[in-house]
Write a protein that holds these residues in place. Structure first.
Motif, PDB file in Angstrom:
ATOM      1  N   VAL A 104       0.840  -1.200   0.000  1.00 47.34           N
ATOM      2  CA  VAL A 104       0.000   0.000   0.000  1.00 47.34           C
ATOM      3  C   VAL A 104       0.872   1.247   0.000  1.00 47.34           C
ATOM      4  CG1 VAL A 104      -1.699   1.308   1.338  1.00 47.34           C
ATOM      5  CG2 VAL A 104      -1.875  -1.182   1.171  1.00 47.34           C
ATOM      6  N   ASN A 105       0.438   2.260  -0.739  1.00 48.61           N
ATOM      7  CA  ASN A 105       1.140   3.537  -0.780  1.00 48.61           C
ATOM      8  C   ASN A 105       0.125   4.658  -0.570  1.00 48.61           C
ATOM      9  OD1 ASN A 105       3.508   5.204  -1.346  1.00 48.61           O
ATOM     10  ND2 ASN A 105       2.447   5.754  -3.226  1.00 48.61           N
ATOM     11  N   TYR A 106       0.493   5.660   0.229  1.00 51.00           N
ATOM     12  CA  TYR A 106      -0.405   6.767   0.545  1.00 51.00           C
ATOM     13  C   TYR A 106       0.166   8.091   0.052  1.00 51.00           C
ATOM     14  CZ  TYR A 106      -2.646   3.415   3.684  1.00 51.00           C
ATOM     15  OH  TYR A 106      -3.292   2.311   4.191  1.00 51.00           O
ATOM     16  N   GLY A 107      -0.724   9.047  -0.149  1.00 50.32           N
ATOM     17  CA  GLY A 107      -0.325  10.408  -0.509  1.00 50.32           C
ATOM     18  C   GLY A 107      -1.166  11.413   0.250  1.00 50.32           C
ATOM     19  N   PHE A 108      -0.547  12.553   0.577  1.00 46.91           N
ATOM     20  CA  PHE A 108      -1.217  13.586   1.364  1.00 46.91           C
ATOM     21  C   PHE A 108      -0.967  14.946   0.715  1.00 46.91           C
ATOM     22  CE2 PHE A 108       0.244  10.140   4.045  1.00 46.91           C
ATOM     23  CZ  PHE A 108      -0.900   9.779   4.746  1.00 46.91           C
ATOM     24  N   GLY A 109      -2.028  15.753   0.612  1.00 51.40           N
ATOM     25  CA  GLY A 109      -1.897  17.077   0.031  1.00 51.40           C
ATOM     26  C   GLY A 109      -2.648  18.113   0.833  1.00 51.40           C
ATOM     27  N   VAL A 110      -2.117  19.324   0.850  1.00 50.52           N
ATOM     28  CA  VAL A 110      -2.743  20.458   1.530  1.00 50.52           C
ATOM     29  C   VAL A 110      -2.746  21.646   0.578  1.00 50.52           C
ATOM     30  CG1 VAL A 110      -2.625  22.084   3.461  1.00 50.52           C
ATOM     31  CG2 VAL A 110      -1.979  19.684   3.813  1.00 50.52           C
ATOM     32  N   GLN A 111      -3.894  22.322   0.475  1.00 45.93           N
ATOM     33  CA  GLN A 111      -3.988  23.565  -0.285  1.00 45.93           C
ATOM     34  C   GLN A 111      -4.454  24.687   0.631  1.00 45.93           C
ATOM     35  OE1 GLN A 111      -5.011  23.712  -4.653  1.00 45.93           O
ATOM     36  NE2 GLN A 111      -6.272  21.976  -4.083  1.00 45.93           N
ATOM     37  N   LEU A 112      -3.789  25.822   0.538  1.00 45.78           N
ATOM     38  CA  LEU A 112      -4.170  27.019   1.262  1.00 45.78           C
ATOM     39  C   LEU A 112      -4.581  28.081   0.253  1.00 45.78           C
ATOM     40  CD1 LEU A 112      -1.242  27.162   3.861  1.00 45.78           C
ATOM     41  CD2 LEU A 112      -3.461  26.036   4.107  1.00 45.78           C
ATOM     42  N   PHE A 113      -5.629  28.844   0.581  1.00 47.53           N
ATOM     43  CA  PHE A 113      -6.153  29.851  -0.337  1.00 47.53           C
ATOM     44  C   PHE A 113      -6.119  31.217   0.349  1.00 47.53           C
ATOM     45  CE2 PHE A 113      -8.207  25.753  -1.051  1.00 47.53           C
ATOM     46  CZ  PHE A 113      -7.990  25.543  -2.396  1.00 47.53           C
ATOM     47  N   PRO A 114      -4.940  31.852   0.391  1.00 48.14           N
ATOM     48  CA  PRO A 114      -4.845  33.143   1.092  1.00 48.14           C
ATOM     49  C   PRO A 114      -5.592  34.268   0.386  1.00 48.14           C
ATOM     50  CG  PRO A 114      -2.779  32.612  -0.001  1.00 48.14           C
ATOM     51  CD  PRO A 114      -3.648  31.402  -0.129  1.00 48.14           C
ATOM     52  N   THR A 115      -5.740  34.190  -0.948  1.00 47.93           N
ATOM     53  CA  THR A 115      -6.489  35.196  -1.710  1.00 47.93           C
ATOM     54  C   THR A 115      -7.348  34.489  -2.745  1.00 47.93           C
ATOM     55  OG1 THR A 115      -4.878  35.507  -3.502  1.00 47.93           O
ATOM     56  CG2 THR A 115      -4.497  36.753  -1.459  1.00 47.93           C
ATOM     57  N   GLU A 116      -8.190  35.246  -3.415  1.00 53.34           N
ATOM     58  CA  GLU A 116      -9.048  34.688  -4.454  1.00 53.34           C
ATOM     59  C   GLU A 116      -8.248  34.162  -5.640  1.00 53.34           C
ATOM     60  OE1 GLU A 116     -12.301  34.208  -4.649  1.00 53.34           O
ATOM     61  OE2 GLU A 116     -12.682  34.935  -2.612  1.00 53.34           O
ATOM     62  N   LYS A 117      -7.069  34.746  -5.877  1.00 60.49           N
ATOM     63  CA  LYS A 117      -6.279  34.387  -7.053  1.00 60.49           C
ATOM     64  C   LYS A 117      -5.178  33.367  -6.774  1.00 60.49           C
ATOM     65  CE  LYS A 117      -6.817  38.547  -9.890  1.00 60.49           C
ATOM     66  NZ  LYS A 117      -6.093  39.571 -10.687  1.00 60.49           N
ATOM     67  N   LEU A 118      -4.794  33.223  -5.524  1.00 52.92           N
ATOM     68  CA  LEU A 118      -3.611  32.430  -5.198  1.00 52.92           C
ATOM     69  C   LEU A 118      -3.968  31.201  -4.369  1.00 52.92           C
ATOM     70  CD1 LEU A 118      -0.490  32.155  -5.205  1.00 52.92           C
ATOM     71  CD2 LEU A 118      -0.494  33.510  -3.075  1.00 52.92           C
ATOM     72  N   ALA A 119      -3.391  30.053  -4.770  1.00 54.43           N
ATOM     73  CA  ALA A 119      -3.484  28.821  -3.988  1.00 54.43           C
ATOM     74  C   ALA A 119      -2.074  28.301  -3.749  1.00 54.43           C
ATOM     75  CB  ALA A 119      -4.323  27.781  -4.714  1.00 54.43           C
ATOM     76  N   LEU A 120      -1.762  27.985  -2.507  1.00 55.83           N
ATOM     77  CA  LEU A 120      -0.477  27.399  -2.135  1.00 55.83           C
ATOM     78  C   LEU A 120      -0.667  25.907  -1.893  1.00 55.83           C
ATOM     79  CD1 LEU A 120       0.770  30.135   0.371  1.00 55.83           C
ATOM     80  CD2 LEU A 120       1.245  29.952  -2.078  1.00 55.83           C
ATOM     81  N   ARG A 121       0.281  25.101  -2.402  1.00 54.23           N
ATOM     82  CA  ARG A 121       0.122  23.648  -2.349  1.00 54.23           C
ATOM     83  C   ARG A 121       1.329  22.990  -1.687  1.00 54.23           C
ATOM     84  NH1 ARG A 121      -1.716  23.748  -8.685  1.00 54.23           N
ATOM     85  NH2 ARG A 121      -3.949  24.118  -8.332  1.00 54.23           N
ATOM     86  N   PHE A 122       1.037  21.933  -0.911  1.00 56.83           N
ATOM     87  CA  PHE A 122       2.080  21.176  -0.235  1.00 56.83           C
ATOM     88  C   PHE A 122       1.722  19.695  -0.322  1.00 56.83           C
ATOM     89  CE2 PHE A 122       1.503  25.288   1.737  1.00 56.83           C
ATOM     90  CZ  PHE A 122       2.793  25.818   1.744  1.00 56.83           C
ATOM     91  N   GLY A 123       2.713  18.868  -0.611  1.00 57.31           N
ATOM     92  CA  GLY A 123       2.460  17.443  -0.748  1.00 57.31           C
ATOM     93  C   GLY A 123       3.489  16.602  -0.021  1.00 57.31           C
ATOM     94  N   TYR A 124       3.044  15.448   0.432  1.00 58.75           N
ATOM     95  CA  TYR A 124       3.932  14.497   1.101  1.00 58.75           C
ATOM     96  C   TYR A 124       3.484  13.093   0.720  1.00 58.75           C
ATOM     97  CZ  TYR A 124       5.957  11.591   4.795  1.00 58.75           C
ATOM     98  OH  TYR A 124       6.619  10.603   5.484  1.00 58.75           O
ATOM     99  N   GLU A 125       4.437  12.293   0.240  1.00 60.50           N
ATOM    100  CA  GLU A 125       4.117  10.936  -0.193  1.00 60.50           C
ATOM    101  C   GLU A 125       5.198   9.970   0.291  1.00 60.50           C
ATOM    102  OE1 GLU A 125       2.663   8.626  -4.273  1.00 60.50           O
ATOM    103  OE2 GLU A 125       3.603  10.594  -4.398  1.00 60.50           O
ATOM    104  N   PRO A 126       4.947   9.229   1.371  1.00 59.15           N
ATOM    105  CA  PRO A 126       5.890   8.197   1.789  1.00 59.15           C
ATOM    106  C   PRO A 126       5.712   6.956   0.909  1.00 59.15           C
ATOM    107  CG  PRO A 126       4.042   8.295   3.314  1.00 59.15           C
ATOM    108  CD  PRO A 126       3.796   9.352   2.269  1.00 59.15           C
TER     109      PRO A 126
END
Length: 531
Positions: free
Chosen positions: A417-439
């Motif tokens: 089994v393999n997992y993946g994790f992602g996070v998105q932050l939306f500080p403004t209407e135009k901008l999305a920040l993304r972070f990912g981690y995959e062991p």
């Protein structure tokens, strides 16, 4: 309730099939990489074709995506004599204490083949298009992308000890067309199907040596029996073990041959089927099944045999009793310096199942979690079929390998089994920040890893962003880093360093402790335009 039962059944299927990650999803999507490839419940636009074609049904109007990524792979290994190092009486291996040298990348270009370039990394462009008539529940699309890739080139240093287990390795699957359809069944439930059509390539170029007990014992027998000048009258009337002269003296640590296999499958379609359930704006579940294939490769091979084995066989057959012994053992009467021709192989492209969940508890934060599954256990053994008997492989009949028209390379891969994790932050209407981690748990067990596929357990870290340039266009950027290490004690891995009496295929570092690492760096850029 019917929708919930459907997804519950998919989850139950996942729990009964334990599979894992090797080289999939590393170079497929700029957006997905930024989120640790955890996008099944939030498919990324036209890239949904690969990750969940049901996501196409979320697109409104026509759109295009232009993408490009650059990736570099660095891998190294160090060799240390294990305890009581001895291979049939030989204790001085010239690679002891050495480390593999620089690694470069290459690429197979469809129709053209593999250029002679050796690059510090590769750059791959992509183009996708989607079409949706306003008000229609159907969206049609196609995309081009790299579904699978690994490239290792150790040819820069001619004395690199890694050359005995892959001077050059190229495995790639380039999807050049992927006719797809997404269907909006309701406001909360969508389905999708895509048919990726790929050009697959597989290249193995390696020098070969055979350090094992039987070869070592025979070499020591030659040292005690044969004069320096090579041959004596008794040996001439015997089995001719000295008839090959100085160059025909067997040494288990010498280069015995070089092999190059180069194969492609120009047209190899598969099927992706996906479902997406979004009962609430803050919650979604997704599932995709990517069908596998028994890919049939065809291509060419070339064996270059060194004087050690050629002269030994020639000397044996020039003696009185040598031809008789050779006939009994099934040895060739001679070995050509170069033997080449055509070959074929059926190498599975593993089926893949991925389940995902999206949570958006707050307007400005989103969490993605995926479970990924691939049938790498299908790679238990790779069999290459030649158009004639390979004379070099006829020598291997001494080791119980009866069919010299085939080369069987044991793999013994598994499914985890393999997992993946992602996070998105939306500080403004135009901008999305993304972070990912995959062991990424490797599908290669610790006792099966080698330098042809130096893929241990790794951890993938990613950062990225999406910026809306205008009302109908946006840009995504991603940078990722993946790293892992392996440490294989002597005589624990019979794809690499077993020291046994008949371990001829294939343990080029018999008796050595082998420690290595893998590092992958990735940057990607995509531009999406909607009409």
């Amino acid at each position: 309730m019917r929708q919930a039962r459907l997804l519950a059944a998919a989850a139950a299927l996942a729990s009964t099939c334990a599979h894992g990650a090797l080289v999939e999803n590393l170079t497929t999507s700029v957006t997905a990489m930024a989120l640790g490839n955890a996008v099944t419940a939030d498919p990324p636009g036209i890239d949904s074709i690969h990750f969940n074609p049901a996501g196409l049904a979320r697109l409104v109007g026509d759109s295009e995506i232009y993408s490009a990524f650059g990736a570099s792979i660095r891998t190294g290994a160090a060799f240390t004599k294990g305890p009581n190092f001895d291979v049939g009486g030989w204790t001085d291996d010239p690679i002891a204490g050495m480390r593999t040298g620089p690694v470069r990348q290459a690429m197979v270009i469809p129709i053209y083949g593999m250029p002679g370039w050796r690059l510090p990394g590769v750059i791959i462009p992509g183009l996708g298009m989607a079409f949706n008539k306003p008000g229609s529940p159907f969206t049609f699309a196609t995309n081009s992308y790299m579904a699978q890739a690994i490239s290792i080139d150790r040819t820069t240093d001619p004395n690199d000890p890694g050359r005995f287990d892959g001077r050059q390795i190229q495995l790639q699957r380039l999807v050049y067309a992927s006719p797809s359809i997404g269907w909006k069944y309701s406001d909360t439930l969508r389905f999708g199907v895509s048919v990726p059509i790929a050009h697959a390539a597989f290249v193995v170029d390696t020098h070969m040596r055979f350090p094992n007990e039987l070869l070592g014992v025979f070499g020591k027998l030659q040292q005690g029996w044969c004069p320096e000048s090579g041959g004596n009258i008794i040996d001439t009337f015997g089995f001719g073990v000295c008839g090959g002269g100085k160059e025909g003296m067997v040494n288990p640590f010498k280069k015995a041959a070089a092999m190059r296999l180069e194969m492609t499958a120009p047209f190899d379609p598969t099927v992706n089927v996906g479902v997406l359930w979004e009962p609430r704006p803050w919650f979604a579940l997704g599932a995709v099944y990517q069908g596998g294939a028994k890919t049939r490769y065809t291509g060419t091979y070339r064996f270059d045999t060194e004087p050690m084995l050629r002269n030994f066989v020639a000397g044996m057959n020039a003696s009185l009793m040598g031809p008789v012994a050779g006939a009994v053992l099934g040895l060739p009467q001679s070995i050509p310096e170069v033997q080449k021709g055509n070959l074929a192989a059926t190498i599975p492209f593993p089926a893949h199942l991925q389940l995902g969940m999206k949570l958006k508890p707050l307007r400005w934060v989103q969490l993605n979690v995926d479970a990924s599954i691939a049938r790498w256990s299908d790679w238990n053994m790779l069999v290459f079929e030649f158009d004639q008997s390979v004379k070099l492989l006829e020598v291997a009949r001494l080791y119980g390998i009866a069919d010299s028209t085939k080369l069987k390379i044991p793999r013994g891969y598994r499914s985890v089994v393999n997992y993946g994790f992602g996070v998105q932050l939306f500080p403004t209407e135009k901008l999305a920040l993304r972070f990912g981690y995959e062991p990424r748990k490797s599908s290669i067990p610790a006792d099966r890893i080698d330098l042809i596929a130096p893929l241990p357990d790794t951890k993938l870290y990613s950062v990225g962003l999406n910026y809306k340039v205008g009302k109908d266009s946006d840009i995504s950027l991603t940078a990722s880093y993946m790293a892992g290490k392996f440490d294989t004690p002597a005589n624990t891995d019979c794809n690499l360093n077993c020291n046994k009496f008949l371990n001829v295929i294939y343990n080029p570092y018999a008796g050595h402790d082998v420690a290595g690492d893998l590092k992958v760096r990735y940057v990607g850029l995509s531009y999406t335009k909607r009409y």
